[in-house]
Each structure stands twice: as C-alpha cells, then as structure tokens.
Write an enzyme that holds these catalytic residues in place. Structure first.
Site, PDB file in Angstrom:
ATOM      1  N   HIS A  77       0.859  -1.185   0.000  1.00 40.23           N
ATOM      2  CA  HIS A  77       0.000   0.000   0.000  1.00 40.23           C
ATOM      3  C   HIS A  77       0.897   1.238   0.000  1.00 40.23           C
ATOM      4  O   HIS A  77       0.672   2.176  -0.721  1.00 40.23           O
ATOM      5  CB  HIS A  77      -0.936  -0.026   1.211  1.00 40.23           C
ATOM      6  CG  HIS A  77      -1.888   1.138   1.280  1.00 40.23           C
ATOM      7  ND1 HIS A  77      -2.882   1.245   2.207  1.00 40.23           N
ATOM      8  CD2 HIS A  77      -1.979   2.263   0.525  1.00 40.23           C
ATOM      9  CE1 HIS A  77      -3.557   2.381   2.021  1.00 40.23           C
ATOM     10  NE2 HIS A  77      -3.021   3.015   1.005  1.00 40.23           N
ATOM     11  N   GLU A  82       0.891   8.022  -3.428  1.00 37.27           N
ATOM     12  CA  GLU A  82       1.585   7.498  -2.248  1.00 37.27           C
ATOM     13  C   GLU A  82       2.907   8.224  -2.018  1.00 37.27           C
ATOM     14  O   GLU A  82       3.269   8.528  -0.893  1.00 37.27           O
ATOM     15  CB  GLU A  82       1.838   5.991  -2.408  1.00 37.27           C
ATOM     16  CG  GLU A  82       0.613   5.139  -2.140  1.00 37.27           C
ATOM     17  CD  GLU A  82       0.121   5.260  -0.706  1.00 37.27           C
ATOM     18  OE1 GLU A  82       0.943   5.233   0.229  1.00 37.27           O
ATOM     19  OE2 GLU A  82      -1.098   5.400  -0.507  1.00 37.27           O
ATOM     20  N   HIS A 106       3.324  10.354   1.283  1.00 29.15           N
ATOM     21  CA  HIS A 106       4.154   9.705   2.302  1.00 29.15           C
ATOM     22  C   HIS A 106       5.643   9.603   1.947  1.00 29.15           C
ATOM     23  O   HIS A 106       6.487   9.723   2.819  1.00 29.15           O
ATOM     24  CB  HIS A 106       3.664   8.278   2.570  1.00 29.15           C
ATOM     25  CG  HIS A 106       2.222   8.169   2.937  1.00 29.15           C
ATOM     26  ND1 HIS A 106       1.747   8.470   4.190  1.00 29.15           N
ATOM     27  CD2 HIS A 106       1.134   7.794   2.221  1.00 29.15           C
ATOM     28  CE1 HIS A 106       0.436   8.270   4.225  1.00 29.15           C
ATOM     29  NE2 HIS A 106       0.036   7.860   3.045  1.00 29.15           N
TER      30      HIS A 106
END
Ligand SMILES: *[C@@H]1O[C@H](CO)[C@@H](O)[C@H](O)[C@H]1NC(C)=O
Ligand SMILES: *[C@@H]1O[C@H](CO)[C@@H](O)[C@H](O)[C@H]1NC(C)=O
Length: 236
Positions: free
Chosen positions: A57, A113, A117
């Site tokens: 993920h 993503e 992050h």
C-alpha cells in the site's frame, strides 16, 4: 586549525542543512502491506480480479508518539517524477505495488503514495531508491506464504494473536508488527458485522534497513457491535 567561531559556523551550517533535507522529520518507516481481498470486501471500488497475496500500500514515515507524519512541505520540494520510473521498475511494482481500484492507475497510485508519504524520505532516499527498496522488502516479506506456513489460510477466521505470532515467526518474537482490520457485514443482507483482515504493517528504521517495533495501535477491535467475538476473517 579550527577556531571556536569556525566550529560554531560548521555546527550552524549542519543544523540548517539537516533541517533543509527533511522538511518533515520522522523516526521510523511503516511498510504497509495491503490484503486487497479484505480491503475491497463489500465495496464496488475495486477490480473484479484481485491479487491472491499481500501487495504494497505504501511506505509511510511515522513517529513513535505520532504514527502518521504528513509530507506537506516535502511534497512540494520533491514532486513525483515519472521519468524515474523505468520500464523495469514499473514491471516490478506492477507485481508488488499494483493499484486495485477502478478509478486509479498504477502510476497515479504510486504518485499519490509518494507525494503523501514517500517525499518525506527525500533527498536522503531518492525516489528511485524508495520504490526499489519497497519492492525488495515485498520480496523478502511474503506475508501470504508466511501466514500459510503457520496454517493461516484464506476462508477462515483467526485471533489477532494468531496473525501476530505468524508475522513474528518471520520478523522475530521481540518485534511488534501491526495488524489492521475493517468491520463490515460478513454475509449479504445480514446486519451482523465482523472483523476483516485489511492490512499488515512491518516497521523499519529511518533508512528502511533494520526492523523496529510498530507503535500504532491495532484497530482490530469491534466498534459497531457489542459481540465479544474478535475473530478476524481472512477473505478467500
Ligand atoms: C516527528 O519526530 C520528529 C523528531 O523526533 C519531530 O521533529 C517532528 O516534529 C515529529 N513530527 C510530528 C508530526 O509529530
Ligand atoms: C520492541 O518491543 C518489545 C516488547 O515491548 C521489546 O522487548 C523490544 O526490545 C522492542 N524492540 C525495539 C527494537 O525497540
């Protein structure tokens, strides 16, 4: 020959450089592996065919006391560069880090993503190194097989401690993993809810090299029902 003033200047410069290199400092990295069949269970947002394994993920910076560090400034300083994603890297990530949602593409998912992050880890970890390391970790921590070896098989329910023990058989009994669930109805038309395995997180140090304890609390606890059954369903 260093004068105290020069030492002082060097110290100040290094403080400034260190601050500049990490817009949002963090203490460790969460390697988040998604079990799509659980994540997508009872939703219409995913593709019909889902991987029969755990896939990435994301790799998320975290602090011990504050598990989610948002990369707001880093996102502007280190934008996702598509030209870094070579064909061979894209092929690797197509296996280890596929998008499973109808509304998104692989590149779109990786960009999201990375900016949310991953960018916090730059420039110490380059964008290419970030994705390559994630792929390496995925190969090393094949959770489907790790669970299977401990007789944890899709289509059945297990206790939180069973999942934890199985992951610990790989990462070490002293290292704390994180198991994440969602609570949803298990059978169509029924109002009874149950816990469903959604993600497993393994934590690494700042550079993504050594295993560390995850510090975020599990959400594998019933919120919607008072039933004491805390068994977690591993969707087939
Ligand atoms: C995370 O920890 C670092 C260093 O320990 C600190 O400087 C930073 O402000 C923390 N970030 C958040 C969002 O708590
Ligand atoms: C992780 O937590 C366990 C149990 O609290 C502790 O024994 C171990 O030393 C911790 N490991 C690290 C790397 O902090």
């Amino acid at each position: 020959m260093k004068t105290p003033a020069a030492v002082c200047l060097i110290f100040l410069l290094s403080v400034i450089l260190l601050k500049g290199s990490h817009a949002e400092p963090y203490e460790y990295l969460q390697f988040v592996l998604q079990y799509s069949k659980g994540y997508c269970y009872n939703t219409q947002i995913c593709f019909a065919r889902l991987p029969k394994m755990f896939t990435i993920h994301g790799v998320w910076p975290a602090n011990i006391s504050n598990p989610l560090v948002r990369c707001k400034q880093s996102k502007k300083l280190h934008q996702f560069k598509q030209n870094v994603m070579t064909t061979s890297l894209q092929n690797d990530l197509g296996q280890s880090w596929p998008n499973v949602e109808r509304a998104k593409t692989n590149i779109g998912f990786w960009k999201e993503e990375y900016e949310k992050h991953g960018s916090c880890t730059a420039p110490a970890i380059t964008q290419k190194a970030y994705f390559e390391r994630a792929h390496e970790l995925w190969k090393e921590y094949d959770l489907y097989t790790i669970l299977d070896k401990k007789q944890i098989k899709p289509g059945h329910s297990y206790a939180l401690t069973d999942f934890e023990a199985a992951v610990k058989s790989k990462i070490g009994t002293d290292t704390i993993p994180l198991i994440l669930c969602k609570e949803d109805t298990l059978t169509t038309g029924s109002s009874t809810t149950g816990l469903i395995l959604r993600e497993i997180v393994i934590c690494f140090d700042h550079q993504g090299t050594n295993l560390v304890n995850c510090t975020r609390p599990t959400d594998c606890k019933r919120q919607k029902s008072t039933t004491k059954d805390n068994m977690i369903y591993y969707v087939p």
